[in-house]
Every structure is written in structure tokens, then in C-alpha cells.
Design a protein around this motif. Sequence first.
Motif, PDB file in Angstrom:
ATOM      1  N   GLU A  54     -27.476 -23.446   9.115  1.00 21.69           N
ATOM      2  CA  GLU A  54     -28.528 -23.172  10.103  1.00 21.69           C
ATOM      3  C   GLU A  54     -28.161 -23.777  11.464  1.00 21.69           C
ATOM      4  O   GLU A  54     -28.328 -23.149  12.501  1.00 21.69           O
ATOM      5  N   ALA A  55     -27.663 -25.019  11.427  1.00 24.16           N
ATOM      6  CA  ALA A  55     -27.287 -25.678  12.687  1.00 24.16           C
ATOM      7  C   ALA A  55     -26.114 -24.947  13.341  1.00 24.16           C
ATOM      8  O   ALA A  55     -26.056 -24.822  14.567  1.00 24.16           O
ATOM      9  N   ALA A  76     -27.417 -21.788  14.897  1.00 28.64           N
ATOM     10  CA  ALA A  76     -28.192 -22.127  16.098  1.00 28.64           C
ATOM     11  C   ALA A  76     -27.246 -22.435  17.258  1.00 28.64           C
ATOM     12  O   ALA A  76     -27.513 -22.073  18.412  1.00 28.64           O
ATOM     13  N   TYR A  77     -26.120 -23.089  16.956  1.00 30.84           N
ATOM     14  CA  TYR A  77     -25.123 -23.358  18.004  1.00 30.84           C
ATOM     15  C   TYR A  77     -24.621 -22.038  18.594  1.00 30.84           C
ATOM     16  O   TYR A  77     -24.543 -21.874  19.814  1.00 30.84           O
ATOM     17  N   ALA A 121     -26.079 -19.111  18.536  1.00 35.93           N
ATOM     18  CA  ALA A 121     -27.165 -18.460  19.288  1.00 35.93           C
ATOM     19  C   ALA A 121     -27.315 -19.085  20.672  1.00 35.93           C
ATOM     20  O   ALA A 121     -27.562 -18.392  21.674  1.00 35.93           O
ATOM     21  N   ARG A 122     -27.153 -20.417  20.761  1.00 33.06           N
ATOM     22  CA  ARG A 122     -27.253 -21.095  22.069  1.00 33.06           C
ATOM     23  C   ARG A 122     -26.180 -20.605  23.025  1.00 33.06           C
ATOM     24  O   ARG A 122     -26.400 -20.528  24.235  1.00 33.06           O
TER      25      ARG A 122
END
Length: 183
Positions: free
Chosen positions: A50-51, A54-55, A57-58
Motif C-alpha cells: 500500500e505504501a 501510494a508513493y 500515486a504521489r
Amino acid sequence: MTNLAYPPALHDGVVRVRPWRDTDLLCVEQAAQDPRIPVGTTVPARYTKEAGLAYIARQHARLTSGEGVALAIADQHTDQAVGHINLMLRPQEGVAGIGYWIVPAARRQGIVSRAISLTTAWGLSAGNLARIEGWVEPDNLASQRALEINGYLQEGRLRSFLTIGARRADVLVYSRIAADAQR
Ligand SMILES: CC(C)(COP(=O)(O)OP(=O)(O)OC[C@H]1O[C@@H](n2cnc3c(N)ncnc32)[C@H](O)[C@@H]1OP(=O)(O)O)[C@@H](O)C(=O)NCCC(=O)NCCS
């Protein structure tokens, strides 16, 4: 007017610089294990799927928010991501900062030097930037060398300029400007 967008295709026969993909998670996981990368970037210090997503996506959000453009550095033949490079807009018109990292297993093969070359040439031409600057800690000789190889000039030392983790750090300022590129 600065015109940052994802580049059409940046490659030199060895390295490809391209947008991040959700399939690049292994690269984020390997970067998370490096002592330096999570401190100076938003790579998660504790990797989870997930992290990692998310990276990634950022990195796409940098473009949609107008902050800059963030790209993966990949092997041109396998397309496996081994690093990251970005151009983040500074408050001054036409100025961007360049940032990058390479996973430990892919270092010392000239990969970041190639990625800096491709990204700088694009930023100062199609990206319509007038100046790209790098901020490098004085002990980071590999980063300094990679900029120097690409014609960046060292302009000076800014004392206690950045917070990195829990400490203050000096930085050496490097730049390459559009006029340099025409020489
Ligand atoms: C800095 C970093 C991006 C360099 O990536 P790399 O792909 O290994 O760099 P390259 O192989 O293109 O090498 C660039 C130059 O630095 C030299 N170099 C590489 N590692 C070095 C080291 N540990 N010490 C001294 N010089 C080094 C190389 O020999 C090369 O110079 P040369 O062509 O004159 O021989 C990588 O070490 C990294 O990701 N570090 C952690 C994150 C970081 O510091 N990012 C930059 C923040 S400003």
C-alpha cells in the motif's frame, strides 16, 4: 511560460526515463531499504504494498498538481525500474530543481548520469525551463560528479539550508541553464 508534461520518450540505448507504473513496486521496495533515500524523499521507510502504491500515486500527482514532473529511471531493454528522477518547479519562473535516486544494486553503472543527461536536455528544451538546479550535500560525491559530468556548474555553498531527517545540512548549489545547452 514553463511547460512541464510527461515526455514522449526519453532513452539513450541503455536507460529509459518514463512515468512510474504500479508494476514498479520492487524498485520502491528496494529504495525503502536504503539508509539515505527514505530520509531525503517520500519513499516509505517501512515498505508495504500500500505504501509503495501510494508513493507511485504521489509521483503522478506532482504533475496534476503543477508541482513538477516525477519519472522512473528504467533499464531500456527490460523496462525494469531502478530509480527515480524529478524536476520540481521553484517559485521563480522557469526554474526547476532536479532530484534523483538509484536503488543500491544498480549504482556505479552510470545510470543516474544518463538519466540526468536525458532529463536535463528535455527540461531545457521542450520543458521550456531556463535553469535547472541541483542541491547536493557536500559529502555526496557521487551526486556531485553526476551533475558535473552533465555540465552543471557549482555556484556555491548554502549553509544550514535544508532539514534532512532530524539535522540541518549545508548544500552545494549546481545549475545548468538554457544558454549552457547551446554552447
Ligand atoms: C547519488 C546516486 C544517485 C548516484 O547514482 P549512480 O547511478 O550510482 O551514479 P553513476 O554511476 O552515474 O556515477 C556518477 C559518478 O559518480 C561516481 N561515483 C559513484 N558512486 C560514487 C561514490 N560512492 N563515491 C564517489 N564517486 C562515486 C561515478 O564513478 C561517476 O563518476 P565517473 O563517471 O567520473 O566515474 C546514488 O548513489 C544514490 O541514489 N544515492 C542515494 C540518494 C542520493 O544521494 N540522491 C542524490 C541526492 S542530491
